[in-house]
Design a protein around this motif. Sequence first.
Motif, mmCIF file in Angstrom:
data_model
loop_
_atom_site.group_PDB
_atom_site.id
_atom_site.type_symbol
_atom_site.label_atom_id
_atom_site.label_comp_id
_atom_site.label_asym_id
_atom_site.label_seq_id
_atom_site.Cartn_x
_atom_site.Cartn_y
_atom_site.Cartn_z
ATOM 1 N N LEU A 144 0.837 -1.188 0.000
ATOM 2 C CA LEU A 144 0.000 0.000 0.000
ATOM 3 C C LEU A 144 0.879 1.248 0.000
ATOM 4 O O LEU A 144 2.056 1.187 0.339
ATOM 5 C CB LEU A 144 -0.910 0.026 1.233
ATOM 6 C CG LEU A 144 -1.865 -1.150 1.445
ATOM 7 C CD1 LEU A 144 -2.697 -0.917 2.699
ATOM 8 C CD2 LEU A 144 -2.774 -1.325 0.245
ATOM 9 N N VAL A 145 0.285 2.367 -0.383
ATOM 10 C CA VAL A 145 0.972 3.653 -0.283
ATOM 11 C C VAL A 145 0.637 4.227 1.093
ATOM 12 O O VAL A 145 -0.524 4.561 1.351
ATOM 13 C CB VAL A 145 0.519 4.624 -1.388
ATOM 14 C CG1 VAL A 145 1.206 5.975 -1.230
ATOM 15 C CG2 VAL A 145 0.806 4.028 -2.766
ATOM 16 N N PRO A 146 1.605 4.323 2.010
ATOM 17 C CA PRO A 146 1.316 4.803 3.375
ATOM 18 C C PRO A 146 0.684 6.192 3.368
ATOM 19 O O PRO A 146 1.049 7.069 2.579
ATOM 20 C CB PRO A 146 2.706 4.830 4.035
ATOM 21 C CG PRO A 146 3.512 3.841 3.257
ATOM 22 C CD PRO A 146 3.015 3.952 1.846
ATOM 23 N N ASN A 147 -0.313 6.355 4.242
ATOM 24 C CA ASN A 147 -1.019 7.632 4.417
ATOM 25 C C ASN A 147 -1.748 8.094 3.152
ATOM 26 O O ASN A 147 -2.021 9.280 2.985
ATOM 27 C CB ASN A 147 -0.068 8.734 4.893
ATOM 28 C CG ASN A 147 0.329 8.542 6.346
ATOM 29 O OD1 ASN A 147 -0.499 8.200 7.186
ATOM 30 N ND2 ASN A 147 1.606 8.732 6.648
ATOM 31 N N HIS A 148 -2.053 7.157 2.289
ATOM 32 C CA HIS A 148 -2.881 7.459 1.112
ATOM 33 C C HIS A 148 -4.240 6.794 1.293
ATOM 34 O O HIS A 148 -4.317 5.609 1.609
ATOM 35 C CB HIS A 148 -2.214 6.928 -0.158
ATOM 36 C CG HIS A 148 -3.158 6.836 -1.325
ATOM 37 N ND1 HIS A 148 -3.662 7.954 -1.963
ATOM 38 C CD2 HIS A 148 -3.706 5.765 -1.952
ATOM 39 C CE1 HIS A 148 -4.470 7.564 -2.942
ATOM 40 N NE2 HIS A 148 -4.513 6.245 -2.947
ATOM 41 N N ALA A 149 -5.295 7.575 1.114
ATOM 42 C CA ALA A 149 -6.637 7.018 1.228
ATOM 43 C C ALA A 149 -7.172 6.761 -0.187
ATOM 44 O O ALA A 149 -6.688 5.885 -0.882
ATOM 45 C CB ALA A 149 -7.543 7.973 2.005
ATOM 46 N N ASP A 150 -8.159 7.533 -0.623
ATOM 47 C CA ASP A 150 -8.700 7.345 -1.970
ATOM 48 C C ASP A 150 -8.697 8.660 -2.745
ATOM 49 O O ASP A 150 -9.548 8.884 -3.602
ATOM 50 C CB ASP A 150 -10.118 6.766 -1.904
ATOM 51 C CG ASP A 150 -10.106 5.308 -1.484
ATOM 52 O OD1 ASP A 150 -9.488 4.498 -2.200
ATOM 53 O OD2 ASP A 150 -10.697 4.974 -0.437
ATOM 54 N N TYR A 151 -7.743 9.514 -2.416
ATOM 55 C CA TYR A 151 -7.554 10.780 -3.117
ATOM 56 C C TYR A 151 -6.466 10.547 -4.155
ATOM 57 O O TYR A 151 -5.275 10.507 -3.826
ATOM 58 C CB TYR A 151 -7.143 11.856 -2.112
ATOM 59 C CG TYR A 151 -7.087 13.274 -2.645
ATOM 60 C CD1 TYR A 151 -7.800 13.668 -3.767
ATOM 61 C CD2 TYR A 151 -6.320 14.236 -1.990
ATOM 62 C CE1 TYR A 151 -7.753 14.974 -4.238
ATOM 63 C CE2 TYR A 151 -6.276 15.551 -2.440
ATOM 64 C CZ TYR A 151 -6.989 15.906 -3.568
ATOM 65 O OH TYR A 151 -6.940 17.209 -4.027
ATOM 66 N N ARG A 152 -6.883 10.368 -5.420
ATOM 67 C CA ARG A 152 -5.901 10.016 -6.452
ATOM 68 C C ARG A 152 -6.398 10.412 -7.833
ATOM 69 O O ARG A 152 -7.596 10.634 -8.046
ATOM 70 C CB ARG A 152 -5.624 8.511 -6.435
ATOM 71 C CG ARG A 152 -6.786 7.662 -6.900
ATOM 72 C CD ARG A 152 -6.438 6.184 -6.950
ATOM 73 N NE ARG A 152 -6.309 5.608 -5.637
ATOM 74 C CZ ARG A 152 -7.343 5.132 -4.946
ATOM 75 N NH1 ARG A 152 -8.569 5.206 -5.435
ATOM 76 N NH2 ARG A 152 -7.171 4.601 -3.759
ATOM 77 N N LEU A 153 -5.468 10.497 -8.752
ATOM 78 C CA LEU A 153 -5.775 10.693 -10.169
ATOM 79 C C LEU A 153 -5.465 9.412 -10.909
ATOM 80 O O LEU A 153 -4.440 8.763 -10.659
ATOM 81 C CB LEU A 153 -4.966 11.860 -10.746
ATOM 82 C CG LEU A 153 -5.129 12.132 -12.244
ATOM 83 C CD1 LEU A 153 -5.024 13.631 -12.546
ATOM 84 C CD2 LEU A 153 -4.077 11.372 -13.097
ATOM 85 N N MET A 154 -6.346 9.060 -11.857
ATOM 86 C CA MET A 154 -6.115 7.907 -12.723
ATOM 87 C C MET A 154 -6.356 8.332 -14.168
ATOM 88 O O MET A 154 -7.351 8.995 -14.472
ATOM 89 C CB MET A 154 -7.051 6.753 -12.365
ATOM 90 C CG MET A 154 -6.838 6.189 -10.973
ATOM 91 S SD MET A 154 -8.051 4.909 -10.565
ATOM 92 C CE MET A 154 -7.592 3.615 -11.719
#
Length: 329
Positions: free
Chosen positions: A161-171
Amino acid sequence: MRKELPLLSIVVPCCNEEAVLDETTKELTEIMSNLVTEERIRPDSVILFVDDGSKDRTWAIIEQKTKINPFVQGLKLSRNFGHQGALVAGIETAGKFSDCVISIDADLQDDVHAIYEFIDKYHEGCDIVYGVRDKRETDTFFKRNTALAFYGLMNKMGVKLVPNHADYRLMSKRAILEFEKYKEENIFLRGIIPLLGFKTARVYYNRKERFAGESKYPLKKMIAFAIDGVTSFSIVPIKMVTWLGFFLVMIGAGIAVYSIAVWLLDHTISGWTSLILSIWIVGGMQLIAIGVIGEYIGKIFKETKRRPRYSVEISTMDELKIKETVGHE
């Protein structure tokens, strides 16, 4: 480097968010307007609110805003499918007509200004951009440390997982098309997205206080989410149960040798305490083992049914953009 202006969609899952929708729409609209003015995205870009079975006026507010705000569109699910289901619905819907999609929660805890840097990374050729919390000072001591413990546990179990990453992302569209090949019902986006590969980047931001309303992730849901994450990506818990079984067998063998030795030496002992403790300990371990195995069997049961991950009741999207019914496996 990408030269053409992308059509950006910002997907915002909502469940009983009437208290924050006005401010969320205002802030995201400002971001979109600035990006259009700076010629970094196309003018027909979209803010897609996904109503995940809200019981308040969330959908009524979304419908109203679609009539007065050219950026806003809405997707109403037929019932509550959970945060991950709503995200998947929004991403797959927007992915049909968008060049890139950004997902963000409606509570405004994630800094919307990081979107500028997301778009910069996209123009540099990144297909996935992770929003990573630089500081968690607004979280309680308990939540902050349990989150770090969760990331550490998942890493030890082989889940990257990416630590301290929730579901705020660009795809990017390419990443979304690849993501759509993953058909499991028990979806855990934070674990699946890193499996896609492609060029990635991280954007760091400071997490803020929730603008209004109550958190949709109390302790009970956080624990359930963590269990889902572990059992969806790792069989380590089953291996741990196996090793625990071997450990208890060894202890049992030691107790057996001790009991025989005591009997041969003709020592008189009552044995009630050790007997009762053994029954309770072994019985508890057996129940835990059955529970862990049952969790995996339950997931297999759900997957074999191949039920849709979400169903759409109403969509305000232009028919030219969405040409097929949303709600697939």
